[in-house]
Design a protein around this motif. Sequence first.
Motif, short mmCIF file in Angstrom:
data_model
loop_
_atom_site.label_atom_id
_atom_site.label_comp_id
_atom_site.label_asym_id
_atom_site.label_seq_id
_atom_site.Cartn_x
_atom_site.Cartn_y
_atom_site.Cartn_z
N VAL A 33 0.13 -1.69 14.94
CA VAL A 33 0.22 -0.36 15.79
C VAL A 33 1.36 0.50 15.68
N ILE A 34 2.49 -0.16 15.38
CA ILE A 34 3.58 0.54 15.27
C ILE A 34 3.61 1.65 14.01
N GLN A 35 3.29 1.24 13.15
CA GLN A 35 2.84 1.90 11.70
C GLN A 35 1.95 3.07 11.77
N PHE A 36 0.85 2.65 12.46
CA PHE A 36 -0.06 3.57 12.79
C PHE A 36 0.39 4.94 13.55
N ILE A 37 1.10 4.46 14.54
CA ILE A 37 1.85 5.59 15.45
C ILE A 37 2.73 6.33 14.52
N TYR A 38 3.47 5.76 13.59
CA TYR A 38 4.40 6.57 12.82
C TYR A 38 3.68 7.39 11.82
N MET A 39 2.65 6.77 11.35
CA MET A 39 1.86 7.52 10.25
C MET A 39 1.20 8.78 10.76
N ALA A 40 0.69 8.50 12.03
CA ALA A 40 -0.11 9.50 12.81
C ALA A 40 0.69 10.78 13.05
N ASN A 47 0.73 -4.07 5.59
CA ASN A 47 0.54 -3.06 4.79
C ASN A 47 -1.05 -3.25 3.93
N ASN A 48 -1.51 -4.59 4.06
CA ASN A 48 -2.63 -4.62 3.45
C ASN A 48 -3.77 -4.41 4.71
N GLN A 49 -3.31 -4.56 5.89
CA GLN A 49 -4.32 -4.15 6.96
C GLN A 49 -4.27 -2.46 7.21
N ILE A 50 -3.12 -1.96 6.92
CA ILE A 50 -3.10 -0.50 7.08
C ILE A 50 -4.10 0.17 5.87
N GLU A 51 -4.01 -0.44 4.54
CA GLU A 51 -4.68 0.14 3.48
C GLU A 51 -6.36 0.03 3.85
N PHE A 75 -7.45 13.03 2.42
CA PHE A 75 -7.75 14.11 3.49
C PHE A 75 -6.47 14.30 4.27
N ALA A 76 -5.39 13.70 3.99
CA ALA A 76 -4.19 13.98 4.70
C ALA A 76 -3.29 13.34 3.47
N HIS A 77 -1.66 13.89 3.73
CA HIS A 77 -0.70 13.39 2.90
C HIS A 77 -0.20 11.99 3.70
N LEU A 78 -0.39 10.84 3.15
CA LEU A 78 -0.29 9.58 3.53
C LEU A 78 0.63 8.54 2.64
N GLU A 79 1.34 9.43 1.94
CA GLU A 79 2.18 8.71 0.96
C GLU A 79 3.77 8.78 1.48
N PHE A 80 4.30 7.69 1.61
CA PHE A 80 5.71 7.78 2.54
C PHE A 80 6.57 6.74 1.44
N PRO A 81 7.75 7.25 1.64
CA PRO A 81 8.97 6.47 0.69
C PRO A 81 8.89 5.11 1.26
N PRO A 82 9.10 4.09 0.15
CA PRO A 82 9.02 2.68 0.38
C PRO A 82 9.53 2.52 1.65
N LEU A 83 10.73 2.71 2.16
CA LEU A 83 11.45 2.12 3.17
C LEU A 83 10.59 2.61 4.64
N ASN A 84 9.95 3.62 4.58
CA ASN A 84 9.22 4.18 5.60
C ASN A 84 8.04 3.44 5.95
N LYS A 85 7.52 2.67 4.71
CA LYS A 85 6.36 1.83 4.89
C LYS A 85 6.57 0.71 5.42
#
Length: 253
Positions: A71-78, A17-21, A34-44
Amino acid sequence: MLSSIIQPIEKEITAVNNQIEKHLLIKSGNLKSFAHLEFPPLNKSIRPALLILTARLFGCNPEKAVPMGCVIQFIYMASKVHAAISEKDSDYIRGNTDPRDGSQFPVLVGDYLYGKFFYFLCRDGQLNFLGTLSELVCTIHEGGILSKKSEGQDPREIIRKETAELFAVSCWLGASLAGATEREQESMRRFGLNFGMAYGLLEQGGPAGYVASYCKEALAHLAGIPARADKSVFEQIVQKLSGSGLAATRMVI
């Protein structure tokens, strides 16, 4: 839902999470503007957690799996950013509309996040996974196309492509990073696929019977994995999603 179960890898999830932020900060500001990047805690955390837990299950130092968790979380977020873009959107007009609700900025943010997954692969010398991950991105967007043409489409096929395949690859990657056998990698992939189907159905309010059926199938594939200290963690995660934990899980998602 998962906080107590995944406590052994809490440090690694925090690192993801720190790396993502950190990588959401650019010269123009925070990408959350610039984009909706807030997700439910479980999906983070659920997808990186499955990858890191799988790596740990097969004896890999969880810290080594953190970059691949990113990598996996960036793909999910994108994929979520791109999926949320309205087809009826008008161009962003400064001062009149929220840029996150437009199309131009979210498209750019989604592309930026996909670029970050490629950056992490290059930085950590994991380009051998690029083919699998690229195919995954294609599959997710195929699911998005089916979703837009949802009339007459099997919702389970959409869930498989948009949600379950990412769970499957997360588990497979963790096993592969740890040097698990091909049979073990395939067992974990199938575990992730079925767990992801249950998760996706639950997110969409699908029938409890289907959710329980996919959870049962996930556990069947997990049964093929030799007994190891962390194996029970996966069983607990599945049990939280099925049976008595079903209603509570719906609330947290």
